[in-house]
Write an enzyme that holds these catalytic residues in place. Structure first.
Site, PDB file in Angstrom:
ATOM      1  N   SER A 109       0.775  -1.303   0.005  1.00 49.57           N
ATOM      2  CA  SER A 109      -0.130   0.054  -0.229  1.00 49.57           C
ATOM      3  C   SER A 109       0.633   1.223  -0.017  1.00 49.57           C
ATOM      4  O   SER A 109       2.002   0.922   0.387  1.00 49.57           O
ATOM      5  CB  SER A 109      -0.913   0.137   1.157  1.00 49.57           C
ATOM      6  OG  SER A 109      -1.481   1.330   1.440  1.00 49.57           O
ATOM      7  N   TYR A 135      -2.273  -0.784  10.359  1.00 52.97           N
ATOM      8  CA  TYR A 135      -2.376  -1.191   8.981  1.00 52.97           C
ATOM      9  C   TYR A 135      -1.106  -0.831   8.304  1.00 52.97           C
ATOM     10  O   TYR A 135      -0.289  -1.487   7.422  1.00 52.97           O
ATOM     11  CB  TYR A 135      -3.401  -0.238   8.282  1.00 52.97           C
ATOM     12  CG  TYR A 135      -3.497  -0.466   6.725  1.00 52.97           C
ATOM     13  CD1 TYR A 135      -4.348  -1.895   6.399  1.00 52.97           C
ATOM     14  CD2 TYR A 135      -3.140   0.562   5.864  1.00 52.97           C
ATOM     15  CE1 TYR A 135      -4.546  -1.962   5.050  1.00 52.97           C
ATOM     16  CE2 TYR A 135      -3.488   0.438   4.495  1.00 52.97           C
ATOM     17  CZ  TYR A 135      -3.999  -0.739   4.061  1.00 52.97           C
ATOM     18  OH  TYR A 135      -4.082  -1.295   2.887  1.00 52.97           O
TER      19      TYR A 135
END
Length: 539
Positions: A410, A423
């Site tokens: 990501s 995350y």
């Protein structure tokens, strides 16, 4: 046995007594012995024929350089085929110059050849046509790889070099360059000196005036990934071969010596089923979002697709869209992923591409994120990727044909945020894992890519969990994030296209979307700016 062809006698060896006949043709400066390790595996299921080409090993020696022309070599091959299999077509395999002369045979009308496997030896006519397409990086690279061809045309120095230096040291040369230990044929030096005529009698003549050469039978081209001398990928073989299968083997030029089992398996598979082989792609988290879009993108490119998801119904919907296969797998469990990998290999084969896509979202400050929430994020986003890389990576390495692993990281992997600690940490770990794994697997011709999407409109926003808030507030945050991602207007199809491109071009890091690319650049040139941005609440 001896087979007469023109003015020479060819020394022919036959192994095995049953099954289809497979003829193996050796290259330069080898003899039939280069095939011994491969033939030992093949003879269990096939009748295996090898022979010393003219001027090599125990075969006769031509009287002139002109006797080494391709048409003479093809005539020798046809004489061997007629002698060992007078009634049935044979399956032909050639390596190096054995492949070059085999191309001459298979492109001759009426050849009794059922299939042809080419290893590290192109058709000279095809090379000639390709060389006329204009100067490119691929042309320059091949020019430098082929330096030895010019050396072999030196009238006195080339033979002298073989006699005084290279011939006596050939075993050491092969061990240093290819990592194989082999006792050279006793005729090696004299064979190498005579074999120089292969280059002098053919290269300039064919390359100067290439012919139109078509191969009507199924052809399998095996490209060793560490071949120092020839690459066949740039050649427009589809123009000349209607039924073409391209495969790779993680080996150097002398694959018959270094990787006999893998090469024998490829030959056996192709003889048994010569239909063009389609790439197999495995995708975790394939039930929706980026996973489903990636499945569609690869299917549209002609690949076979296998998807998994914790939601079997969603995975089955994707499989129905792409004509693939669906499995229910929880990537948090190493045992489950390993069992699935073995099942995929058994039912569909070892995959060529693995996309570790399964992931979950979580938002919240570090202090408000519980140990259980941390563990859940790491189990799915990091351990799930580790399990997929390990289970399928081991199968890819064992197969020896290379491949590609794609890990979904990501932009958060390099874009810090005070409300994405769990995350972002999980994705940063995937980012670094991918780089480490890329370095480790390079020698096995397995590429690894880290895909780093920015804001992409998928259903991950609707399932993202939030720390330190009530369930009602969590629902409001999910709805707000979903609306924002929808307004951004970048769908999972854009990420899927980048994944396919990354596999085809073997890219290491692929930021997707403008913000992901901008953050990547900022992290390299102005990391302080990102640390300032990290203090904002961008929920």
């Amino acid at each position: 046995m001896k087979v007469r062809s023109g003015d020479v006698d060819l020394a022919v060896q036959v192994r095995g007594t049953s099954g289809p006949t497979v003829v193996l043709v050796h290259g330069y400066p080898d003899t039939h012995e280069v095939w011994d390790r491969v033939a030992t595996v093949l003879e269990k299921d096939f009748r295996v024929v090898t022979y010393d080409v003219r001027g090599a090993g125990e075969s006769g020696v031509p009287s002139t350089e002109d006797d080494y022309r391709l048409e003479r070599l093809a005539a020798d091959l046809f004489a061997v085929i007629d002698a060992v299999s007078p009634d049935e077509p044979v399956h032909l395999v050639g390596h190096d110059w054995g492949s070059i002369q085999s191309w001459e045979a298979v492109t001759t009308p009426g050849a009794r050849i059922a299939t042809f496997t080419s290893i590290s030896g192109p058709c000279l006519d095809h090379m000639g046509h390709w060389s006329r397409k204009g100067l490119s990086i691929a042309h320059l690279k091949q020019f430098f790889r082929s330096w030895y061809i010019a050396a072999f045309h030196l009238p006195v120095l080339a033979p002298l070099f073989w006699r005084l230096y290279l011939g006596p040291r050939w075993a050491g040369v092969l061990q240093r360059l290819e990592g194989v230990k082999v006792k050279p044929a006793r005729t090696l030096t004299s064979d190498a000196v005579r074999g120089i005529s292969l280059y002098r009698a053919n290269i300039r003549q064919v390359m100067r005036s290439p012919r139109q050469r078509f191969a009507p039978m199924p052809v399998q081209v095996v490209q060793p990934t560490r071949d120092r001398y020839i690459r066949t990928e740039p050649l427009d073989l589809e123009r000349w071969v209607p039924s073409l299968t391209r495969r790779r083997i993680a080996a150097g030029h002398w694959a018959p010596l270094s990787h006999p089992a893998a090469l024998a398996r490829m030959i056996s598979e192709f003889v048994t089923d010569s239909t063009p082989r389609r790439e197999l792609v495995v995708i975790t988290g394939g039930g929706s979002g980026i996973g489903r879009a990636t499945a569609v993108a690869f299917a549209e490119a002609g690949s076979r697709v296998v998807v998994s998801d914790v939601d079997l119904a969603a995975a089955e919907e994707t499989a129905a869209l792409v004509g693939g296969h669906a499995y229910e797998v929880d990537v948090r469990s190493e045992d489950a992923v390993r069992a699935w990998a073995k099942q995929v290999a058994s039912e569909h084969g070892v995959p060529d591409v693995v996309v570790n896509n399964a992931g979950i979202g979580h938002s919240g400050s570090f202090l408000s994120t519980s140990a259980e929430q941390w563990q859940r994020v790491l189990d799915v986003n990091l351990s799930g990727v580790v399990h997929g890389c390990r289970a399928f990576g081991e199968l890819m390495v064992e197969r020896g044909e290379g491949g590609h692993i794609v890990n979904l990281a990501s932009a958060a992997a390099y874009l810090p945020s005070k409300i994405l600690s769990a995350y972002a940490t999980s994705k940063a770990a995937v980012f670094m894992l991918s780089d480490c794994l890329r370095a480790e697997l390079a020698e096995h011709a397995i590429g690894v890519s880290a895909i780093c999407p920015g804001i992409v409109n998928t259903n991950i926003t609707a399932t993202t969990t939030f720390s330190g808030v009530s369930s009602a507030e969590e629902s409001r945050k999910q709805e707000r994030a979903s609306r924002m991602y929808a307004r951004r207007g970048f769908g999972p199809e854009g990420v899927a296209r980048e994944i396919v491109r990354a596999v085809r071009s073997n890219r290491a890091v692929v930021p997707v979307t403008v913000e992901a690319r901008a953050a990547r650049v900022a992290g390299l040139v102005a990391p302080g700016l990102l640390r300032t941005f990290a203090k904002l609440d961008v929920t």
